[in-house]
Design a protein around this motif. Structure first.
Motif, PDB file in Angstrom:
ATOM      1  N   MET A   4      -8.474   4.834 -17.421  1.00  0.00           N
ATOM      2  CA  MET A   4      -9.306   4.297 -16.352  1.00  0.00           C
ATOM      3  C   MET A   4      -8.501   4.157 -15.059  1.00  0.00           C
ATOM      4  O   MET A   4      -8.967   4.504 -13.966  1.00  0.00           O
ATOM      5  CB  MET A   4      -9.868   2.935 -16.759  1.00  0.00           C
ATOM      6  N   LEU A   5      -7.253   3.672 -15.182  1.00  0.00           N
ATOM      7  CA  LEU A   5      -6.400   3.491 -14.006  1.00  0.00           C
ATOM      8  C   LEU A   5      -6.061   4.828 -13.355  1.00  0.00           C
ATOM      9  O   LEU A   5      -5.918   4.919 -12.130  1.00  0.00           O
ATOM     10  CB  LEU A   5      -5.108   2.763 -14.407  1.00  0.00           C
ATOM     11  N   GLU A   6      -5.953   5.872 -14.169  1.00  0.00           N
ATOM     12  CA  GLU A   6      -5.633   7.196 -13.637  1.00  0.00           C
ATOM     13  C   GLU A   6      -6.680   7.683 -12.630  1.00  0.00           C
ATOM     14  O   GLU A   6      -6.368   8.475 -11.736  1.00  0.00           O
ATOM     15  CB  GLU A   6      -5.520   8.212 -14.778  1.00  0.00           C
ATOM     16  N   ARG A   7      -7.892   7.196 -12.785  1.00  0.00           N
ATOM     17  CA  ARG A   7      -8.973   7.634 -11.891  1.00  0.00           C
ATOM     18  C   ARG A   7      -8.741   7.205 -10.439  1.00  0.00           C
ATOM     19  O   ARG A   7      -9.330   7.774  -9.519  1.00  0.00           O
ATOM     20  CB  ARG A   7     -10.309   7.078 -12.372  1.00  0.00           C
ATOM     21  N   SER A   8      -7.898   6.188 -10.247  1.00  0.00           N
ATOM     22  CA  SER A   8      -7.649   5.703  -8.886  1.00  0.00           C
ATOM     23  C   SER A   8      -6.468   6.396  -8.223  1.00  0.00           C
ATOM     24  O   SER A   8      -6.160   6.132  -7.054  1.00  0.00           O
ATOM     25  CB  SER A   8      -7.400   4.189  -8.908  1.00  0.00           C
ATOM     26  N   LEU A   9      -5.801   7.306  -8.934  1.00  0.00           N
ATOM     27  CA  LEU A   9      -4.679   8.038  -8.345  1.00  0.00           C
ATOM     28  C   LEU A   9      -5.178   8.997  -7.262  1.00  0.00           C
ATOM     29  O   LEU A   9      -6.278   9.544  -7.352  1.00  0.00           O
ATOM     30  CB  LEU A   9      -3.943   8.840  -9.422  1.00  0.00           C
ATOM     31  N   LEU A  10      -4.355   9.201  -6.249  1.00  0.00           N
ATOM     32  CA  LEU A  10      -4.696  10.159  -5.212  1.00  0.00           C
ATOM     33  C   LEU A  10      -4.641  11.579  -5.780  1.00  0.00           C
ATOM     34  O   LEU A  10      -3.841  11.874  -6.667  1.00  0.00           O
ATOM     35  CB  LEU A  10      -3.729  10.051  -4.032  1.00  0.00           C
ATOM     36  N   THR A  11      -5.495  12.436  -5.263  1.00  0.00           N
ATOM     37  CA  THR A  11      -5.560  13.821  -5.718  1.00  0.00           C
ATOM     38  C   THR A  11      -4.928  14.746  -4.679  1.00  0.00           C
ATOM     39  O   THR A  11      -4.624  14.337  -3.545  1.00  0.00           O
ATOM     40  CB  THR A  11      -7.019  14.252  -5.930  1.00  0.00           C
ATOM     41  N   GLU A  12      -4.774  16.012  -5.058  1.00  0.00           N
ATOM     42  CA  GLU A  12      -4.261  16.996  -4.109  1.00  0.00           C
ATOM     43  C   GLU A  12      -5.174  17.080  -2.886  1.00  0.00           C
ATOM     44  O   GLU A  12      -4.710  17.241  -1.756  1.00  0.00           O
ATOM     45  CB  GLU A  12      -4.153  18.364  -4.781  1.00  0.00           C
TER      46      GLU A  12
END
Length: 312
Positions: A4-12
């Motif tokens: 769930m936390l990974e979803r808030s990471l910035l993307t390319e």
């Protein structure tokens, strides 16, 4: 919880948008829209605080999930040793380094500040106390600020390797091995490009990697360092050794990210926790690259060349 936390990471895509922004202020708006926040609106003066807060939260989140497992110190220690550098140099120079203190360490920054103010290092864990005293003593002999970095970097990697070994977790041990080797490879290229002697590299060499000091000596003695390192796990990095240090450093960081991305295919293991922390740390590094470049008016295409791979 970690997925769930990974979803808030910035993307390319986020990175590209920030790189293409007209200026630093517009890039910060994109960062804020992506979920970064501070007590006040993000500006070029306070975005570092937002990055530190996001990292500190990541460490807390993973520590909560991990249930107090010792492997967390592998990630926290480098923040402690960073703060030790800041406090020691502040003491020597008389310049307040408060703005450079980071959270997310194993030792409360307030405790560390008090220890350095009193020069009472017994307030710190034994290994850190020994490293701090050693750094003070070395500076007294050399009067070189660089000697502080060398002593504390060596101590940090030595302690991280010890923590990794103590954890008994192969993924953690491999992670530290990679970081140690990559750190040494970066130092090797930096010293080699400066046309400095091998002895300078030997001073900054850190323990914990799979490539020994004598192997690096061969690299210094060879007309083509790339040929020497073709025989190691890092053969693919030799392809960019001649492309300049910035390109080499980026490839090194991406090499570790490729290792970390293996965690995407794991479940019910420790790997996703480690990967999430590294992803957040790389995200902070990439945002700094973008914003520092924007402040200095660097062309968007050049910024994009410097971007690190995103985890998601």
């Amino acid at each position: 919880r970690i997925r769930m936390l990974e979803r808030s990471l910035l993307t390319e895509k986020n990175y590209i948008q920030m790189a293409d922004a007209k200026n630093a202020e517009d890039a910060l708006k994109i960062l804020a829209e992506a979920g970064y926040s501070a007590e006040e609106p993000l500006t070029v003066k306070n975005y570092e605080e937002a990055l530190s807060a996001q990292l500190a939260k990541a460490y807390r989140d993973v520590a909560e999930v991990a249930g107090g497992q010792d492997f967390m110190n592998v990630f926290l220690l480098k923040n402690d040793y960073h703060n030790m550098k800041v406090l020691l140099k502040s003491e020597i120079s008389g310049i307040d380094g408060q703005n450079y203190i980071v959270g997310g360490g194993a030792v409360d920054p307030a405790v560390m500040k008090e220890a350095f103010a009193r020069k009472s290092f017994d307030m710190l864990p034994a290994d850190m106390a020994e490293a701090a005293a050693d750094a003070y003593e070395t500076y007294g002999r050399t009067m070189s600020g660089q000697s502080i970095d060398i002593v504390l970097d060596k101590a940090a990697f030595k302690e991280m390797a010890r923590c990794a070994e103590k954890s008994g977790i192969d993924f953690i041990k491999k992670y530290i091995e990679l970081n140690s080797d990559i750190t040494n490879l970066k130092s090797f290229m930096r010293v080699k490009n400066m046309k400095k002697p091998f002895e300078m590299f030997a001073e900054v060499f850190v323990e914990g990697g799979s490539i020994g000091l004598e192997f690096f000596r061969q690299g210094f003695g060879s007309e083509s360092a790339a040929v020497v390192f073709k025989n190691t796990h890092y053969a693919r990095l030799t392809d960019v050794m001649g492309d300049g240090f910035t390109a080499f450093e980026k490839s090194c960081d991406n090499y570790i990210m490729d290792f970390i991305k293996e965690a995407k295919y794991k479940s019910l293991t420790i790997e996703p926790l480690v990967a999430y922390i590294y992803a957040r740390e790389t995200e902070a590094k990439t945002v700094r690259i973008i914003l520092n470049s924007k402040v200095n008016g660097i062309d968007p295409d050049i910024i994009k060349e410097r971007l690190r791979d995103a985890y998601v």
